[in-house]
Design an enzyme around this catalytic site. Structure first.
Site, PDB file in Angstrom:
ATOM      1  N   GLY A 129      45.599  30.914  43.689  1.00 51.00           N
ATOM      2  CA  GLY A 129      45.487  31.315  42.287  1.00 51.00           C
ATOM      3  C   GLY A 129      46.037  30.235  41.376  1.00 51.00           C
ATOM      4  O   GLY A 129      45.353  29.258  41.060  1.00 51.00           O
ATOM      5  N   SER A 130      47.318  30.381  41.005  1.00 48.61           N
ATOM      6  CA  SER A 130      47.928  29.414  40.067  1.00 48.61           C
ATOM      7  C   SER A 130      47.914  27.992  40.625  1.00 48.61           C
ATOM      8  O   SER A 130      47.711  27.027  39.889  1.00 48.61           O
ATOM      9  CB  SER A 130      49.369  29.826  39.773  1.00 48.61           C
ATOM     10  OG  SER A 130      49.395  31.115  39.203  1.00 48.61           O
ATOM     11  N   GLY A 335      49.769  60.313  21.707  1.00 50.06           N
ATOM     12  CA  GLY A 335      49.002  60.824  22.846  1.00 50.06           C
ATOM     13  C   GLY A 335      47.574  60.302  22.839  1.00 50.06           C
ATOM     14  O   GLY A 335      47.013  59.951  23.890  1.00 50.06           O
ATOM     15  N   GLU A 358      42.808  32.276  33.187  1.00 47.44           N
ATOM     16  CA  GLU A 358      42.832  30.871  32.680  1.00 47.44           C
ATOM     17  C   GLU A 358      44.253  30.311  32.702  1.00 47.44           C
ATOM     18  O   GLU A 358      44.650  29.577  31.799  1.00 47.44           O
ATOM     19  CB  GLU A 358      42.259  30.742  31.254  1.00 47.44           C
ATOM     20  CG  GLU A 358      40.980  31.456  30.939  1.00 47.44           C
ATOM     21  CD  GLU A 358      39.892  31.194  31.937  1.00 47.44           C
ATOM     22  OE1 GLU A 358      39.923  30.156  32.622  1.00 47.44           O
ATOM     23  OE2 GLU A 358      39.004  32.050  32.053  1.00 47.44           O
ATOM     24  N   GLY A 359      45.000  30.644  33.726  1.00 48.33           N
ATOM     25  CA  GLY A 359      46.391  30.191  33.836  1.00 48.33           C
ATOM     26  C   GLY A 359      47.309  31.258  33.289  1.00 48.33           C
ATOM     27  O   GLY A 359      47.196  31.643  32.123  1.00 48.33           O
TER      28      GLY A 359
HETATM   29  C1  LIG Z   1      39.884  40.102  35.213  1.00 48.33           C
HETATM   30  C2  LIG Z   1      39.996  38.793  35.915  1.00 48.33           C
HETATM   31  C3  LIG Z   1      38.961  37.869  35.819  1.00 48.33           C
HETATM   32  C4  LIG Z   1      39.032  36.650  36.496  1.00 48.33           C
HETATM   33  N1  LIG Z   1      37.973  35.775  36.451  1.00 48.33           N
HETATM   34  C5  LIG Z   1      38.021  34.630  37.178  1.00 48.33           C
HETATM   35  C6  LIG Z   1      36.895  33.736  37.212  1.00 48.33           C
HETATM   36  O1  LIG Z   1      35.856  33.967  36.565  1.00 48.33           O
HETATM   37  N2  LIG Z   1      36.974  32.612  37.990  1.00 48.33           N
HETATM   38  C7  LIG Z   1      38.092  32.315  38.714  1.00 48.33           C
HETATM   39  O2  LIG Z   1      38.090  31.293  39.392  1.00 48.33           O
HETATM   40  N3  LIG Z   1      39.172  33.131  38.697  1.00 48.33           N
HETATM   41  C8  LIG Z   1      39.171  34.274  37.949  1.00 48.33           C
HETATM   42  N4  LIG Z   1      40.253  35.118  37.927  1.00 48.33           N
HETATM   43  C9  LIG Z   1      41.441  34.778  38.719  1.00 48.33           C
HETATM   44  C10 LIG Z   1      42.595  34.299  37.837  1.00 48.33           C
HETATM   45  O3  LIG Z   1      42.301  33.040  37.329  1.00 48.33           O
HETATM   46  C11 LIG Z   1      43.876  34.343  38.693  1.00 48.33           C
HETATM   47  O4  LIG Z   1      44.175  35.715  38.918  1.00 48.33           O
HETATM   48  C12 LIG Z   1      45.023  33.638  38.011  1.00 48.33           C
HETATM   49  O5  LIG Z   1      44.815  32.242  38.000  1.00 48.33           O
HETATM   50  C13 LIG Z   1      46.351  33.931  38.711  1.00 48.33           C
HETATM   51  O6  LIG Z   1      46.247  33.687  40.084  1.00 48.33           O
HETATM   52  P1  LIG Z   1      46.727  34.810  41.129  1.00 48.33           P
HETATM   53  O7  LIG Z   1      46.156  36.086  40.710  1.00 48.33           O
HETATM   54  O8  LIG Z   1      46.447  34.308  42.486  1.00 48.33           O
HETATM   55  O9  LIG Z   1      48.296  34.903  40.894  1.00 48.33           O
HETATM   56  P2  LIG Z   1      49.412  33.981  41.594  1.00 48.33           P
HETATM   57  O10 LIG Z   1      49.102  32.544  41.365  1.00 48.33           O
HETATM   58  O11 LIG Z   1      49.652  34.453  42.966  1.00 48.33           O
HETATM   59  O12 LIG Z   1      50.668  34.347  40.669  1.00 48.33           O
HETATM   60  C14 LIG Z   1      51.359  35.577  40.805  1.00 48.33           C
HETATM   61  C15 LIG Z   1      52.568  35.523  39.863  1.00 48.33           C
HETATM   62  O13 LIG Z   1      53.427  34.429  40.235  1.00 48.33           O
HETATM   63  C16 LIG Z   1      53.614  33.571  39.121  1.00 48.33           C
HETATM   64  N5  LIG Z   1      53.744  32.183  39.572  1.00 48.33           N
HETATM   65  C17 LIG Z   1      52.933  31.506  40.439  1.00 48.33           C
HETATM   66  N6  LIG Z   1      53.351  30.250  40.583  1.00 48.33           N
HETATM   67  C18 LIG Z   1      54.446  30.111  39.781  1.00 48.33           C
HETATM   68  C19 LIG Z   1      55.327  29.025  39.461  1.00 48.33           C
HETATM   69  N7  LIG Z   1      55.178  27.802  39.997  1.00 48.33           N
HETATM   70  N8  LIG Z   1      56.320  29.263  38.583  1.00 48.33           N
HETATM   71  C20 LIG Z   1      56.489  30.475  38.015  1.00 48.33           C
HETATM   72  N9  LIG Z   1      55.688  31.533  38.266  1.00 48.33           N
HETATM   73  C21 LIG Z   1      54.687  31.352  39.134  1.00 48.33           C
HETATM   74  C22 LIG Z   1      52.401  33.788  38.237  1.00 48.33           C
HETATM   75  O14 LIG Z   1      52.647  33.408  36.888  1.00 48.33           O
HETATM   76  C23 LIG Z   1      52.176  35.272  38.408  1.00 48.33           C
HETATM   77  O15 LIG Z   1      53.041  35.958  37.554  1.00 48.33           O
HETATM   78  C24 LIG Z   1      40.193  36.337  37.259  1.00 48.33           C
HETATM   79  C25 LIG Z   1      41.239  37.260  37.336  1.00 48.33           C
HETATM   80  C26 LIG Z   1      41.145  38.481  36.691  1.00 48.33           C
HETATM   81  C27 LIG Z   1      42.272  39.452  36.826  1.00 48.33           C
END
Ligand SMILES: Cc1cc2nc3c(=O)[nH]c(=O)nc-3n(C[C@H](O)[C@H](O)[C@H](O)COP(=O)(O)OP(=O)(O)OC[C@H]3O[C@@H](n4cnc5c(N)ncnc54)[C@H](O)[C@@H]3O)c2cc1C
Length: 382
Positions: A129-130, A335, A358-359
């Protein structure tokens, strides 16, 4: 110039007309978890799917501020409809216009601008993800083609998309590809039960030995993260910043309308100062968020290097404001704020999602803090 590009001048009034049609149906789309094809077609017919695509390729060629206004108008009406602007129009079409070869632009941009083909941006994965540059989806060269294998998750519009902008890796050399569903080996699995963006046809995607012609590499092999995904995320963040303003503005209008009609203790609740405090804070926050978005847009229009960081600032702030203001709207509606016969609870859910996509807000904070240290830190002794 296409007829659509010709009528660019009245984009915002046409956007408002479309928003007026869509807004009353947004709750229905949310419950059905599907944006109807007719709405997507309406967006296409108005040229909005090519909002930032140059007119030479059939797009509207809007400038960033016009795009921002368009995103606010559509986003206020329906977040999942707005997601078409974020994903199809910005993350994919705009990125392709910026980073694609002349051949790739000629091959795909006219279809993307007209909406003949719908696109999605496939970066996130079940385990990634991130830390987005560590994608596990792989590619390998075979003759004049590349073969892609792997899984993507959370991909907005993947359920119905024709094209996928896919970020994949070959032992750390990250590359971006345009993959067509029709190339074979692509399967999508809808994701339901999400907090927000429920109608955005979000799906998991599996690529099994998908053979992609070498000409479908976006930019160059090995720069798919630094050059392509980062550009896409920059455009996407700008869009999401405006989406935050949109959701917050919708919540503000809702709470003001409700507070001037609902009576308790023989008076309209808007006459109570504690309610006025929530309204006042919301007005200030929405105004501030919109100005940060405009500032980012102006910098981008001027090709100023600070535009990227100011877009992070705007995205972080506007998504936080959207959460705060929708929270206040639920509170003012009491409510009724917790009931899906009113839009407050949906806006509240949509706002929360903006702090993640988007991050995440934490990722924005890290980038903003690093920038702050560089820009404002002073050398000290010891
Ligand atoms: C409705 C929706 C639509 C989406 N659409 C797309 C899309 O079209 N294309 C696509 O590619 N993705 C898409 N995503 C995915 C989205 O981009 C990811 O969910 C997002 O980047 C976060 O990644 P993750 O969910 O794996 O969370 P993680 O990266 O696992 O993070 C979990 C938590 O840990 C925190 N964290 C992680 N690393 C650190 C760090 N180094 N320091 C501090 N905190 C940290 C994060 O801030 C978060 O609070 C979508 C997600 C949703 C919910």
């Amino acid at each position: 110039m296409s007829p659509l590009a010709d009528s660019r001048g009245d984009v915002l009034s046409r956007a408002q007309a479309l928003a007026d049609e869509v807004a009353p149906q947004a709750g229905h789309f949310d419950r059905e978890e599907a944006l109807p094809r007719e709405v997507i077609q309406r967006m296409a017919d108005e040229g909005f799917l090519g909002a930032m695509v140059p007119q030479a390729f059939g797009g509207l060629g809007l400038d960033p501020l016009e795009y921002g206004d368009l995103t606010e108008i559509i986003g206020k009406a329906c977040s999942s409809t707005r997601a078409l602007l974020t994903v199809h129009a910005s993350l994919v079409a705009e990125t392709l216009a910026k980073r694609g070869s002349d051949e790739l632009k000629a091959k795909y941009l006219p279809d993307l601008a007209s909406g003949r083909k719908l696109a999605c941006f496939a970066l996130s994965e079940p385990q990634v993800g991130s830390d987005a540059s560590s994608v596990r989806t792989t590619y390998r060269r075979e003759g004049d083609s590349y073969v892609i294998n792997g899984r993507k998750k959370w991909i907005s519009f993947a359920g119905i998309a024709d094209l996928f902008l896919v970020i994949a890796s070959d032992e750390g050399a990250v590359t971006a590809f345009i993959v067509e569903r029709s190339m074979g080996g692509v399967s999508t699995h809808p994701m339901t039960g999400l907090l927000g963006s429920r109608a955005a046809h979000i799906a998991e995607v599996e690529f099994r030995n998908v053979v992609v012609p070498a000409e479908n590499v976006v930019s160059r092999v090995g720069v798919g993260f630094s050059f392509v995904a980062n550009t896409a995320l920059y455009y996407g963040r700008y869009s999401i910043a405006w989406a935050g303003v949109a959701v917050a503005q919708a919540a503000l209008e809702l709470m003001c309308t409700y507070a001037t009609t609902r009576e308790q203790f023989g008076q309209r609740i808007g006459s109570y100062q504690l309610v006025q405090g929530m309204v006042a804070d919301s007005v200030v926050k929405v105004n501030a968020a919109r100005e940060l978005c405009r500032r980012a847009g102006r910098l981008r229009q001027a090709n100023n290097m600070d535009a990227v960081m100011e877009t992070n600032v705007a995205k972080y702030f506007a998504s936080t404001v959207a959460r705060d203001v929708t929270d206040a709207a639920v509170q003012v509606l009491g409510g009724n704020g917790c009931w899906n016969e009113y839009p407050a609870e949906r806006l509240f859910r949509e706002a929360k999602v903006l702090e993640i996509i988007e991050g995440t807000s934490q990722m924005q904070q890290i980038m903003i803090a690093n920038h702050g240290f560089k820009k404002f830190g002073r050398r000290t002794r010891g």
